[in-house]
Design a protein around this motif. Sequence first.
Motif, mmCIF file in Angstrom:
data_model
loop_
_atom_site.group_PDB
_atom_site.id
_atom_site.type_symbol
_atom_site.label_atom_id
_atom_site.label_comp_id
_atom_site.label_asym_id
_atom_site.label_seq_id
_atom_site.Cartn_x
_atom_site.Cartn_y
_atom_site.Cartn_z
ATOM 1 N N LYS A 142 0.821 -1.214 0.000
ATOM 2 C CA LYS A 142 0.000 0.000 0.000
ATOM 3 C C LYS A 142 0.850 1.258 0.000
ATOM 4 O O LYS A 142 0.421 2.307 -0.517
ATOM 5 C CB LYS A 142 -0.968 -0.028 1.182
ATOM 6 C CG LYS A 142 -2.170 -0.929 0.913
ATOM 7 C CD LYS A 142 -3.199 -0.850 2.002
ATOM 8 C CE LYS A 142 -4.446 -1.648 1.616
ATOM 9 N NZ LYS A 142 -4.156 -3.060 1.291
ATOM 10 N N SER A 143 2.044 1.188 0.543
ATOM 11 C CA SER A 143 2.923 2.354 0.482
ATOM 12 C C SER A 143 3.239 2.699 -0.967
ATOM 13 O O SER A 143 3.354 3.886 -1.329
ATOM 14 C CB SER A 143 4.221 2.093 1.257
ATOM 15 O OG SER A 143 5.055 1.164 0.584
ATOM 16 N N VAL A 146 0.145 4.393 -2.633
ATOM 17 C CA VAL A 146 0.113 5.806 -2.258
ATOM 18 C C VAL A 146 1.103 6.590 -3.102
ATOM 19 O O VAL A 146 0.770 7.620 -3.703
ATOM 20 C CB VAL A 146 0.435 5.983 -0.757
ATOM 21 C CG1 VAL A 146 0.584 7.477 -0.434
ATOM 22 C CG2 VAL A 146 -0.650 5.363 0.108
ATOM 23 N N ARG A 159 -5.030 9.602 -1.317
ATOM 24 C CA ARG A 159 -5.623 9.691 0.017
ATOM 25 C C ARG A 159 -6.398 8.416 0.356
ATOM 26 O O ARG A 159 -6.346 7.934 1.489
ATOM 27 C CB ARG A 159 -6.538 10.913 0.112
ATOM 28 C CG ARG A 159 -7.147 11.115 1.491
ATOM 29 C CD ARG A 159 -7.765 12.481 1.648
ATOM 30 N NE ARG A 159 -8.806 12.736 0.661
ATOM 31 C CZ ARG A 159 -8.683 13.585 -0.363
ATOM 32 N NH1 ARG A 159 -7.552 14.259 -0.529
ATOM 33 N NH2 ARG A 159 -9.678 13.765 -1.202
ATOM 34 N N ARG A 162 -3.908 5.888 1.302
ATOM 35 C CA ARG A 162 -3.304 6.245 2.590
ATOM 36 C C ARG A 162 -4.242 5.839 3.735
ATOM 37 O O ARG A 162 -3.795 5.329 4.764
ATOM 38 C CB ARG A 162 -3.023 7.752 2.620
ATOM 39 C CG ARG A 162 -2.091 8.180 3.739
ATOM 40 C CD ARG A 162 -1.742 9.654 3.617
ATOM 41 N NE ARG A 162 -0.833 9.920 2.506
ATOM 42 C CZ ARG A 162 -1.145 10.601 1.411
ATOM 43 N NH1 ARG A 162 -2.361 11.105 1.262
ATOM 44 N NH2 ARG A 162 -0.249 10.800 0.466
ATOM 45 N N GLU A 163 -5.529 6.027 3.519
ATOM 46 C CA GLU A 163 -6.503 5.634 4.536
ATOM 47 C C GLU A 163 -6.574 4.113 4.671
ATOM 48 O O GLU A 163 -6.673 3.583 5.784
ATOM 49 C CB GLU A 163 -7.877 6.212 4.187
ATOM 50 C CG GLU A 163 -7.945 7.721 4.332
ATOM 51 C CD GLU A 163 -9.236 8.304 3.785
ATOM 52 O OE1 GLU A 163 -10.048 7.519 3.221
ATOM 53 O OE2 GLU A 163 -9.429 9.531 3.908
ATOM 54 N N ARG A 165 -4.181 2.068 4.060
ATOM 55 C CA ARG A 165 -2.959 1.665 4.765
ATOM 56 C C ARG A 165 -3.091 1.933 6.257
ATOM 57 O O ARG A 165 -2.631 1.132 7.083
ATOM 58 C CB ARG A 165 -1.751 2.416 4.193
ATOM 59 C CG ARG A 165 -0.419 1.876 4.709
ATOM 60 C CD ARG A 165 0.765 2.668 4.199
ATOM 61 N NE ARG A 165 2.010 2.053 4.635
ATOM 62 C CZ ARG A 165 3.188 2.654 4.619
ATOM 63 N NH1 ARG A 165 3.299 3.901 4.172
ATOM 64 N NH2 ARG A 165 4.273 2.018 5.044
#
Length: 222
Positions: A142-143, A146, A159, A162-163, A165
């Motif tokens: 997930k990084s 993003v 975003r 990021r949420e 993650r």
Amino acid sequence: MTPDDVLETVQSDLATELSRLGSSKALYAATEGELEADRVLEAAAVAERAAAETFAAWADDEPDADAREVFASIAADERAHAERVREELDGGAADAAGDTDAGGTTDDVDDLAIPTHLRSIDGTIERAGALLGRILVADESKSQYVGYFVGDADPQTARVFRELRGDLEGQRDRALDLLAAVCTDEADWEVATAAAADVVAVAYEEHVETLESLGIDPKPVC
């Protein structure tokens, strides 16, 4: 041992593998070299749906009440994640991602190494450890999602990932609490640690094999 010992052992022993699973090459592998926004979203949608289906299946046949509750809660998280990713896709891309409501198939899910491996596990302690391993791998991937959408000048989608993650922090806490509940002796802790490490190893093996099939060296360029 403690749950934190399991976490720290896996992170230490497989630091190189986790680092490479969190590199830009990991996203290249996940999309099989098709680094376009829709293809990136499709890969994410398939992975999230695979996780939801896998943990729901675990919850359905898990005899331990604590584990069953955790698996069901994480399956619900992953279903919500899959839906949020699908919302970022247009209708055609959602079909390609295997959305069963849109007439997709499960073929892409069945081809993924991690859910295939997870579905072969049936012991409660092994599952608890493997859950932690999957969360570590998901955090790395997930990084990159993003980072991709930040670089693609798409802050809204960045975003979203990021949420998603951020949700993994709560999943990790639940996995650690479950380990504390089901591991009662040193042998149990060793089983759980090995199970977590195995998931990372399976993910890394798939990563390497996919990159090599695309003619890419999986090792970073120094």
